[in-house]
Design an enzyme around this catalytic site. Structure first.
Site, mmCIF file in Angstrom:
data_model
loop_
_atom_site.group_PDB
_atom_site.id
_atom_site.type_symbol
_atom_site.label_atom_id
_atom_site.label_comp_id
_atom_site.label_asym_id
_atom_site.label_seq_id
_atom_site.Cartn_x
_atom_site.Cartn_y
_atom_site.Cartn_z
ATOM 1 N N HIS A 240 -28.453 27.680 -6.624
ATOM 2 C CA HIS A 240 -27.281 28.499 -6.352
ATOM 3 C C HIS A 240 -26.332 28.353 -7.545
ATOM 4 C CE1 HIS A 240 -23.468 29.512 -4.244
ATOM 5 N NE2 HIS A 240 -24.223 30.103 -3.337
ATOM 6 N N ASP B 109 -28.397 19.188 -3.573
ATOM 7 C CA ASP B 109 -27.591 20.190 -2.886
ATOM 8 C C ASP B 109 -28.226 20.411 -1.509
ATOM 9 O OD1 ASP B 109 -26.448 22.439 -1.856
ATOM 10 O OD2 ASP B 109 -26.708 23.679 -3.642
ATOM 11 N N GLN C 11 -28.263 24.056 2.288
ATOM 12 C CA GLN C 11 -29.185 24.840 3.129
ATOM 13 C C GLN C 11 -30.188 23.969 3.880
ATOM 14 O OE1 GLN C 11 -28.710 27.859 3.826
ATOM 15 N NE2 GLN C 11 -27.395 28.591 2.169
ATOM 16 N N LYS D 76 -21.760 25.880 7.213
ATOM 17 C CA LYS D 76 -23.145 26.332 7.376
ATOM 18 C C LYS D 76 -23.857 25.555 8.478
ATOM 19 C CE LYS D 76 -23.622 27.546 2.466
ATOM 20 N NZ LYS D 76 -23.503 29.000 2.442
ATOM 21 N N CYS E 156 -25.907 34.760 -4.994
ATOM 22 C CA CYS E 156 -25.400 33.735 -5.926
ATOM 23 C C CYS E 156 -26.547 32.990 -6.599
ATOM 24 C CB CYS E 156 -24.459 32.751 -5.237
ATOM 25 S SG CYS E 156 -22.999 33.528 -4.566
HETATM 26 N N1 PLP Z 1 -25.773 25.629 -2.459
HETATM 27 C C1 PLP Z 1 -26.528 26.479 -1.782
HETATM 28 C C2 PLP Z 1 -28.015 26.321 -1.815
HETATM 29 C C3 PLP Z 1 -25.947 27.525 -1.065
HETATM 30 O O1 PLP Z 1 -26.712 28.379 -0.391
HETATM 31 C C4 PLP Z 1 -24.536 27.639 -1.059
HETATM 32 C C5 PLP Z 1 -23.878 28.736 -0.349
HETATM 33 O O2 PLP Z 1 -24.476 29.688 0.079
HETATM 34 C C6 PLP Z 1 -23.789 26.710 -1.773
HETATM 35 C C7 PLP Z 1 -24.425 25.718 -2.461
HETATM 36 C C8 PLP Z 1 -22.305 26.789 -1.830
HETATM 37 O O3 PLP Z 1 -21.767 26.524 -0.578
HETATM 38 P P1 PLP Z 1 -20.206 26.722 -0.303
HETATM 39 O O4 PLP Z 1 -19.906 28.153 -0.661
HETATM 40 O O5 PLP Z 1 -20.078 26.455 1.149
HETATM 41 O O6 PLP Z 1 -19.480 25.766 -1.161
#
Ligand code: PLP
Length: 427
Positions: free
Chosen positions: A144, A221, A224, A247, A385
């Site tokens: 992301h 990270d 997800q 999430k 993203c």
């Molecule tokens: N990492 C992953 C894999 C994501 O899918 C997302 C958001 O969709 C994020 C990071 C960023 O999350 P946040 O916008 O809640 O900070």
């Protein structure tokens, strides 16, 4: 009287009292989510954009209302009971988050706005202290943007460089490339546990072993993965882990950075302000203990307490049970998608969690999303993203279906029927 737990109740015993997993019943679980009862464009709502954000169960909504009705005060400062109770509720949420991911102590939990802020914190603080010109950070091609851009910003400040771990067309990381990518200058490998486009579940523990063998740290990270599978930091053997509360059934504006206590202890604060200091003079300031030195200013108190309620709720269902149910549901989804003529699923990873992306011949993903919306089906379309993933498959955008444990086969049937309409409209 407030019924929010105001004292860390289960840290010592290691189990949330009264929240032992019960049998997972999809119909009962769905009934916990008031938003899902409403009609959308005259149809039942099939909410299939859970990778963007999850819906909230009644238990979380009630906790937020109770917090603001009975407990609201600023924390860590007041000598009066209300402030002490709000502080205890906030710190109890930290204990719950720590327990949920198997941290050794709650001091390893830093409350942040979400996964994005967690990664930016590591880049700004740990990265700023430990990286110099020509040092290297490995990130995967399926990250992301929030696990790419903070490292690029860090690179601009320090002269550190990014190297990219590619994935195959099937959507699996090419781990055999790691040997080539590691160098004596590699300081960190940053990887997602689950791809928000492909649904790939990456073998994080294996990657951690390789990173550590080369003297690098591993950041995971878990934005997800934490909503879908049990995530235990000690089993993953990682050094940093980031997740987003919204999430995983919690409120927006709250997330967690976990890091090994000794790393957090050695890291400088990244923002200055109230609560993160021990002493302040015009000559110099000294820092509060970990994790408070990373939480400058009034934190998102209600949101943290709400995240604690979300963690209790998920724990009461059992993450293993959630994973089993979602595994079946994702197989059903794939079967249905395979039955739609002209639809191409992007990626066939060895292990998939809750998410799949697809394109349709001759139809822009935004048009798919719009037609599905008219049938009450909410999915995501765009680059999610993850522009490097779009580039990999030479597509500008995809349609993405992402499941949660409150979805059911009817949601997927509704999706499949709406996709047939897309086909009819576009021929
Ligand atoms: N990492 C992953 C894999 C994501 O899918 C997302 C958001 O969709 C994020 C990071 C960023 O999350 P946040 O916008 O809640 O900070």
């Amino acid at each position: 009287m407030p019924t929010i737990t105001t004292k860390p109740s289960y840290w010592a015993t290691g189990r949330p009292k009264g929240n032992l997993p019960k049998a997972f019943d999809p119909a009962l679980v769905r009934a916990d989510f008031p938003l899902l009862r409403q009609k959308m464009r005259g149809c039942p709502l099939a909410y299939l954009d859970n990778a963007a954000t999850s819906q909230k169960p009644q238990a979380v909504l009630a906790t937020l209302t109770r917090y603001y009705t009975h407990l609201n005060a600023n924390i860590h400062r007041g000598v009066y009971k209300l402030s002490a109770d709000a502080t205890a509720a906030y710190e109890a949420a930290r204990e719950k988050a720590a327990h949920f991911i198997g941290a050794t102590t709650a001091q390893e939990i830093v409350f942040v706005r979400g996964a994005t802020e967690a990664i930016n914190l590591v880049a700004a603080s740990w990265g700023g202290m430990n990286l110099g010109p020509d040092d290297e950070i490995i990130v995967s091609e399926m990250e992301h943007h929030s696990n790419i851009v903070p490292w690029q910003l860090l690179g601009r400040r320090t002269g550190a460089r990014i190297r990219v771990l590619p994935f195959s067309d099937a959507g699996d990381l090419k781990l055999e490339e790691l040997d080539r990518l590691f160098s004596p200058r590699t300081k960190l490998l940053a990887v997602t546990q689950v791809s928000n486009v492909l649904g790939t579940l990456n073998p994080v523990a294996e990657i951690a072993a390789q990173a550590h063998a080369h003297g690098a740290l591993l950041l995971v990270d878990a934005a997800q993965s934490a909503p879908h599978i049990p995530v235990r930091v000690r089993e993953l053997c990682c050094d940093f882990l980031a997740l987003s509360g919204h999430k995983m059934c919690g409120p927006t504006g709250i997330g967690v950075l976990w890091a090994r206590a000794e790393l957090l202890g050695a890291m400088d604060p990244w923002q200055g302000g109230g609560d993160m200091i021990r002493t302040v003079t015009f000559a110099e300031s000294t820092w509060n203990d970990t994790p408070h030195k990373f939480e400058a200013g009034t934190p998102p108190i209600a949101e943290a307490v709400g995240l604690g309620a979300a963690v209790d709720y998920l724990t009461s269902l059992g993450m293993e049970a959630i994973q089993r149910y979602e595994d079946e549901l994702v197989q059903y989804l794939l079967e249905k998608l395979h039955g739609v003529p002209g639809l191409r699923i992007i990626g066939t990873p060895r292990q998939r969690v809750a998410v799949t992306s697809f394109v349709m011949d001759g139809v822009h993903p935004h048009d798919i999303g719009t037609i599905l919306d008219s049938a009450g089906v909410a999915i995501r379309t765009g680059h999610h993203c993850c522009q490097p993933v779009m580039e990999h498959y030479h597509v500008p955008a995809t349609a993405r279906v992402s499941l949660a444990f409150y979805n059911n086969r009817q949601d997927i049937d509704q999706l499949a029927a709406a996709l047939k309409t897309v086909k009819e409209v576009f021929g």
